[in-house]
Design an enzyme around this catalytic site. Structure first.
Site, mmCIF file in Angstrom:
data_model
loop_
_atom_site.group_PDB
_atom_site.id
_atom_site.type_symbol
_atom_site.label_atom_id
_atom_site.label_comp_id
_atom_site.label_asym_id
_atom_site.label_seq_id
_atom_site.Cartn_x
_atom_site.Cartn_y
_atom_site.Cartn_z
ATOM 1 N N CYS A 57 0.731 -1.173 0.129
ATOM 2 C CA CYS A 57 -0.002 -0.041 -0.062
ATOM 3 C C CYS A 57 0.928 1.079 0.037
ATOM 4 O O CYS A 57 0.522 2.300 -0.594
ATOM 5 C CB CYS A 57 -0.912 -0.157 1.046
ATOM 6 S SG CYS A 57 -2.036 -1.408 1.331
ATOM 7 N N ARG A 81 -7.773 -4.530 -3.112
ATOM 8 C CA ARG A 81 -7.225 -3.190 -4.056
ATOM 9 C C ARG A 81 -8.343 -3.018 -5.235
ATOM 10 O O ARG A 81 -7.961 -3.807 -6.213
ATOM 11 C CB ARG A 81 -5.903 -3.542 -4.437
ATOM 12 C CG ARG A 81 -4.757 -3.610 -3.426
ATOM 13 C CD ARG A 81 -3.439 -3.848 -4.049
ATOM 14 N NE ARG A 81 -2.865 -4.704 -2.651
ATOM 15 C CZ ARG A 81 -2.199 -4.048 -1.850
ATOM 16 N NH1 ARG A 81 -2.367 -2.460 -1.729
ATOM 17 N NH2 ARG A 81 -1.461 -4.769 -0.852
HETATM 18 C C1 BEZ Z 1 0.685 -4.572 1.877
HETATM 19 O O1 BEZ Z 1 1.503 -4.740 1.991
HETATM 20 O O2 BEZ Z 1 0.148 -3.442 1.589
HETATM 21 C C2 BEZ Z 1 -0.252 -5.514 2.466
HETATM 22 C C3 BEZ Z 1 0.026 -6.983 2.143
HETATM 23 C C4 BEZ Z 1 -0.800 -7.773 2.721
HETATM 24 C C5 BEZ Z 1 -1.990 -7.486 3.332
HETATM 25 C C6 BEZ Z 1 -2.307 -6.267 3.641
HETATM 26 C C7 BEZ Z 1 -1.375 -5.207 2.991
#
Ligand code: BEZ
Length: 237
Positions: A54, A137
């Site tokens: 993110c 997402r």
């Molecule tokens: C992330 O790295 O953005 C992420 C990865 C797994 C679950 C939630 C967020």
């Protein structure tokens, strides 16, 4: 037994009006989609603040914000986190994170707090097979009339392709402006698809025409659309 307070929402679909909501954001309250009437808007969700994928996406969105603005497209983010978490995360990004040549990145577009999941549920952003507590997402492309025109979902473990997000905005706008459709992998400067002829006579004429239209068969005709023409129609002066 099902929780009586739990509202069941239908997933919004392409062609539907964007579901309305009021929300608190890092840039103040918003009333969606009415505050964005007359603009294209990308409403997107991310799983959680203070997570790496993110963070890479937010930095990229922030760096590209002006490029989207040039084609009249605003950005609005959302996650199932509170306002203070959003503020702290965005401050950390600005003050501490250097990534792929991006640094001192300020996120100026609104990030919605949605701790109640109300907005995420309305937009089908929570997909329990992937996570019951985090939004996937999701990317909703909404036109100036408030209609959903494209939806893309990515899972938690895969960051979005920003070339594709920008391509979608440009292609949708060009298709509207020139009354055409866009073939696979279309980019400005590529040939576009002429809508299928309504009658056999028109189709035959097209097949035989010597003008710039190219027909591969009666149902598949393309014509050139110059890159400058696309940009002069789309880019804000
Ligand atoms: C992330 O790295 O953005 C992420 C990865 C797994 C679950 C939630 C967020």
């Amino acid at each position: 037994m099902e929780n009586q307070n739990e509202k069941i929402y239908a997933m919004p679909r392409i062609g539907d009006p964007a579901p309305e909501f009021k929300a608190v954001t890092t840039q103040g309250p918003i009333h969606f989609p009415s505050d964005y009437k007359g603009n294209w808007v990308i409403l997107f969700s991310h799983p959680a603040d203070f997570t790496p994928v993110c963070t890479s996406e937010f930095m990229t969105f922030a760096v590209l914000e002006d490029k989207f603005a040039e084609v009249n497209c605003k950005l609005v983010g959302l996650s199932i986190d509170g306002l203070y978490s959003h503020i702290a995360w965005l401050r950390t990004i600005k003050e501490k994170i250097q990534y792929k040549g991006m640094k001192d990145v300020e996120v100026k577009f609104p990030l919605i707090e949605d701790i109640t999941m109300e907005v995420a549920n309305k937009y089908g952003m929570v997909q329990p097979g992937e996570s019951e507590t985090k939004a996937v997402r999701a990317v909703f492309f909404i036109d100036p009339k408030g209609v959903i025109r494209t939806i893309i979902y990515y899972p938690l473990s895969l960051g979005r392709n920003f070339d594709e997000l920008y391509r979608v905005v440009v292609a949708l706008q060009a298709a509207d402006a020139f009354g055409v459709a866009m073939p696979a992998d279309w980019r400005p400067g590529d040939d576009v698809i002429v809508p299928t002829a309504g009658s056999c006579g028109v189709a035959k004429e097209r097949m035989e025409s010597k003008d710039e239209m190219k027909c591969y068969d009666w149902f598949f005709c393309t014509k050139p659309l110059a890159e400058e023409k696309v940009w002069s129609k789309l880019k804000k002066k």
